[in-house]
Motif scaffolding. Structure first.
Motif, short mmCIF file in Angstrom:
data_model
loop_
_atom_site.label_atom_id
_atom_site.label_comp_id
_atom_site.label_asym_id
_atom_site.label_seq_id
_atom_site.Cartn_x
_atom_site.Cartn_y
_atom_site.Cartn_z
N LEU A 110 0.83 -1.21 0.00
CA LEU A 110 0.00 0.00 0.00
C LEU A 110 0.87 1.26 0.00
O LEU A 110 0.48 2.29 -0.55
CB LEU A 110 -0.92 -0.03 1.24
CG LEU A 110 -2.25 0.70 1.16
CD1 LEU A 110 -3.03 0.36 -0.09
CD2 LEU A 110 -3.09 0.38 2.38
N LYS A 111 2.04 1.16 0.60
CA LYS A 111 2.97 2.30 0.59
C LYS A 111 3.43 2.60 -0.84
O LYS A 111 3.64 3.76 -1.21
CB LYS A 111 4.20 1.96 1.43
CG LYS A 111 4.15 2.52 2.81
CD LYS A 111 5.52 2.37 3.44
CE LYS A 111 5.56 2.95 4.81
NZ LYS A 111 6.79 2.54 5.50
N LYS A 112 3.59 1.52 -1.61
CA LYS A 112 4.02 1.70 -3.01
C LYS A 112 2.87 2.18 -3.88
O LYS A 112 3.08 2.79 -4.92
CB LYS A 112 4.52 0.36 -3.57
CG LYS A 112 5.85 -0.05 -3.02
CD LYS A 112 6.35 -1.28 -3.74
CE LYS A 112 7.46 -1.94 -2.96
NZ LYS A 112 7.50 -3.39 -3.14
N LYS A 113 1.64 1.84 -3.49
CA LYS A 113 0.47 2.16 -4.31
C LYS A 113 -0.30 3.29 -3.64
O LYS A 113 -1.44 3.12 -3.19
CB LYS A 113 -0.42 0.92 -4.44
CG LYS A 113 0.25 -0.24 -5.15
CD LYS A 113 -0.02 -0.14 -6.63
CE LYS A 113 0.50 -1.33 -7.39
NZ LYS A 113 0.22 -1.23 -8.83
N LYS A 114 0.34 4.44 -3.57
CA LYS A 114 -0.23 5.56 -2.79
C LYS A 114 -1.57 6.06 -3.32
O LYS A 114 -2.32 6.71 -2.61
CB LYS A 114 0.78 6.71 -2.76
CG LYS A 114 1.97 6.41 -1.86
CD LYS A 114 2.54 7.68 -1.28
CE LYS A 114 3.44 7.47 -0.10
NZ LYS A 114 4.32 6.35 -0.08
N HIS A 115 -1.85 5.79 -4.59
CA HIS A 115 -3.11 6.29 -5.18
C HIS A 115 -4.31 5.41 -4.79
O HIS A 115 -5.44 5.74 -5.12
CB HIS A 115 -2.98 6.34 -6.70
CG HIS A 115 -2.65 5.01 -7.32
ND1 HIS A 115 -1.44 4.38 -7.12
CD2 HIS A 115 -3.37 4.18 -8.11
CE1 HIS A 115 -1.44 3.22 -7.77
NE2 HIS A 115 -2.60 3.08 -8.38
N LEU A 116 -4.04 4.28 -4.11
CA LEU A 116 -5.14 3.36 -3.79
C LEU A 116 -5.60 3.50 -2.34
O LEU A 116 -4.80 3.80 -1.46
CB LEU A 116 -4.71 1.92 -4.05
CG LEU A 116 -4.42 1.57 -5.50
CD1 LEU A 116 -3.93 0.15 -5.62
CD2 LEU A 116 -5.65 1.79 -6.39
N LYS A 117 -6.88 3.26 -2.12
CA LYS A 117 -7.46 3.34 -0.77
C LYS A 117 -8.12 2.01 -0.40
O LYS A 117 -8.68 1.34 -1.27
CB LYS A 117 -8.53 4.44 -0.72
CG LYS A 117 -7.94 5.83 -0.73
CD LYS A 117 -7.36 6.18 0.62
CE LYS A 117 -6.46 7.39 0.52
NZ LYS A 117 -5.59 7.58 1.65
N ILE A 118 -8.03 1.68 0.88
CA ILE A 118 -8.74 0.50 1.36
C ILE A 118 -9.60 0.89 2.57
O ILE A 118 -9.27 1.83 3.30
CB ILE A 118 -7.77 -0.65 1.77
CG1 ILE A 118 -6.92 -0.25 2.98
CG2 ILE A 118 -6.88 -1.06 0.61
CD1 ILE A 118 -6.14 -1.41 3.58
N ILE A 119 -10.69 0.16 2.74
CA ILE A 119 -11.53 0.39 3.92
C ILE A 119 -11.94 -0.96 4.49
O ILE A 119 -12.33 -1.86 3.76
CB ILE A 119 -12.77 1.26 3.57
CG1 ILE A 119 -13.48 1.72 4.83
CG2 ILE A 119 -13.78 0.52 2.71
CD1 ILE A 119 -13.19 3.12 5.17
N SER A 120 -11.81 -1.11 5.81
CA SER A 120 -12.29 -2.33 6.48
C SER A 120 -13.69 -2.05 6.99
O SER A 120 -13.95 -0.96 7.51
CB SER A 120 -11.39 -2.68 7.66
OG SER A 120 -10.08 -2.92 7.21
N ASN A 121 -14.56 -3.04 6.89
CA ASN A 121 -15.98 -2.80 7.18
C ASN A 121 -16.27 -2.82 8.69
O ASN A 121 -16.92 -3.73 9.20
CB ASN A 121 -16.82 -3.84 6.43
CG ASN A 121 -18.26 -3.40 6.28
OD1 ASN A 121 -18.55 -2.20 6.28
ND2 ASN A 121 -19.17 -4.36 6.19
N LEU A 122 -15.79 -1.79 9.37
CA LEU A 122 -15.92 -1.71 10.84
C LEU A 122 -17.19 -0.93 11.17
O LEU A 122 -17.17 0.27 11.48
CB LEU A 122 -14.66 -1.06 11.41
CG LEU A 122 -13.41 -1.89 11.08
CD1 LEU A 122 -12.13 -1.08 11.27
CD2 LEU A 122 -13.37 -3.16 11.93
#
Ligand SMILES: NC(=O)c1ccc[n+]([C@@H]2O[C@H](COP(=O)([O-])OP(=O)(O)OC[C@H]3O[C@@H](n4cnc5c(N)ncnc54)[C@H](O)[C@@H]3O)[C@@H](O)[C@H]2O)c1
Length: 327
Positions: A110-122
């Motif tokens: 994720l550090k390498k793919k700075k343009h991407l976002k993730i979300i955990s379903n909390l």
């Protein structure tokens, strides 16, 4: 940007679909499901969508920009890596992955793919009662929290959860309460001590602990007791008590309350407030289509939560207090 999504796994994934479809013009294009009976039903229910048992179709489709991962826990890690490598934003069911090594790899990628976002379903973060609790307490006055996840659906332990080697009710259930507490306190725990047993389930298919009690030591001498109780004969419940200097906030199976000056008052509440759960995924979509600039759960919080869960698991396995290491 318009969201063109795919979903892997149609248990809770059905809820992901309902959150995504038609929200800000978003569309679910592909559904991946392994269960043949479900595939038949899905083809009838969604004749205009691609229904497949082959996830490769999702990762190689250039039009797909969001992948929702709602498969069994042991598939999350590989699907996350594939998603990120193929430049997809990701909605991920908890737990993100099953051990520290996997977490570090995801963190690095994720550090390498700075343009991407993730979300955990909390989802407890969008629960109106817990939002009210967070607003109503001055976090500097809190000295103790009890947060108990009473599963109330023991039968669920005997399906896929019995078969996965690294499955743990810490990562599957306690995780929601740990997140709730870290979110309310806006702090990270320093140490964790876990106690657990399999007293009520040892003669069943489920060979892991079905009761876990976790003690978290936070900065400023705040103590927290979390439990994940998968064995209880009890309705499904997030039981919470937040003790602060001048009041105690309570949610239990009789209702929601505030206790102060020796009196307890009922609070009007929509708990369990299931209809708001989709707000977490919809906030993610808002963020991606640039309608707002704040995610309800940021990347660091998701990694801190997983680090805490893995330290709690380690404490349980080694029967000793563990100092939590964060990425
Ligand atoms: N955030 C929450 O509140 C919440 C609630 C329930 C479940 N979950 C999580 O969601 C995930 C799924 O749990 P569930 O309760 O929906 O289980 P489930 O058994 O009800 O449904 C999972 C579905 O996914 C399919 N599936 C599993 N792996 C797949 C794969 N690799 N490819 C395609 N299809 C696949 C299964 O065939 C099944 O139909 C788990 O990680 C669980 O921890 C989160």
């Amino acid at each position: 940007m318009k969201i063109i999504a795919a979903i892997i796994g149609m248990g809770i994934g059905q809820k992901h679909l309902e959150a995504i479809e038609n929200y800000k013009k978003s569309r679910v294009k592909i559904i991946c499901e392994k269960d043949k009976r479900k595939i038949k039903l899905l083809k009838k229910r969604y004749p205009s969508k691609i229904i497949t048992d082959n996830e490769n179709i999702i990762f190689s489709d250039k039009e797909i920009n969001v992948v929702s991962i709602a498969s069994f826990d042991n598939f999350h890690y590989k699907q996350i890596l594939r998603g990120l490598k193929n430049d997809k934003h990701l909605i991920i069911e908890k737990p993100m992955c099953l051990n520290e090594k996997e977490l570090k790899k995801i963190h690095l990628l994720l550090k390498k793919k700075k343009h991407l976002k993730i979300i955990s379903n909390l989802v407890l973060r969008v629960n109106s009662l817990f939002k009210y609790f967070k607003k109503k307490t001055s976090k500097k006055n809190i000295y103790y929290i009890e947060a108990d996840y009473i599963w109330g659906r023991k039968f669920k332990l005997y399906g896929w959860r019995s078969k996965i080697k690294e499955y743990s009710i810490i990562h599957g259930a306690a995780i929601h309460m740990i997140d709730l507490v870290m979110w309310i306190l806006e702090l990270k725990p320093i140490n964790v001590s876990t106690f657990a047993n399999d007293k009520l389930t040892k003669n069943t298919k489920f060979k892991k602990n079905s009761l876990v009690v976790i003690l978290l030591e936070f900065p400023n001498n705040i103590l927290v007791k979390i439990s994940a109780n998968a064995a209880a004969d009890h309705e499904h419940l997030h039981e919470v008590k937040i003790f602060s200097k001048n009041q105690t906030l309570i949610n239990n199976n009789f209702g929601s309350y505030i206790s102060k000056n020796g009196q307890t008052y009922k609070i009007k509440s929509n708990y369990p407030d299931k209809k708001n759960r989709k707000r977490l995924i919809q906030n993610f979509i808002d963020y991606l289509v640039k309608k707002n600039d704040k995610l309800i759960v940021n990347h660091q919080e998701q990694f801190d939560l997983m680090s805490t869960c893995f330290a709690a698991q380690k404490s349980m396995l080694l029967s000793k207090k563990i100092k939590i290491k964060y990425l």
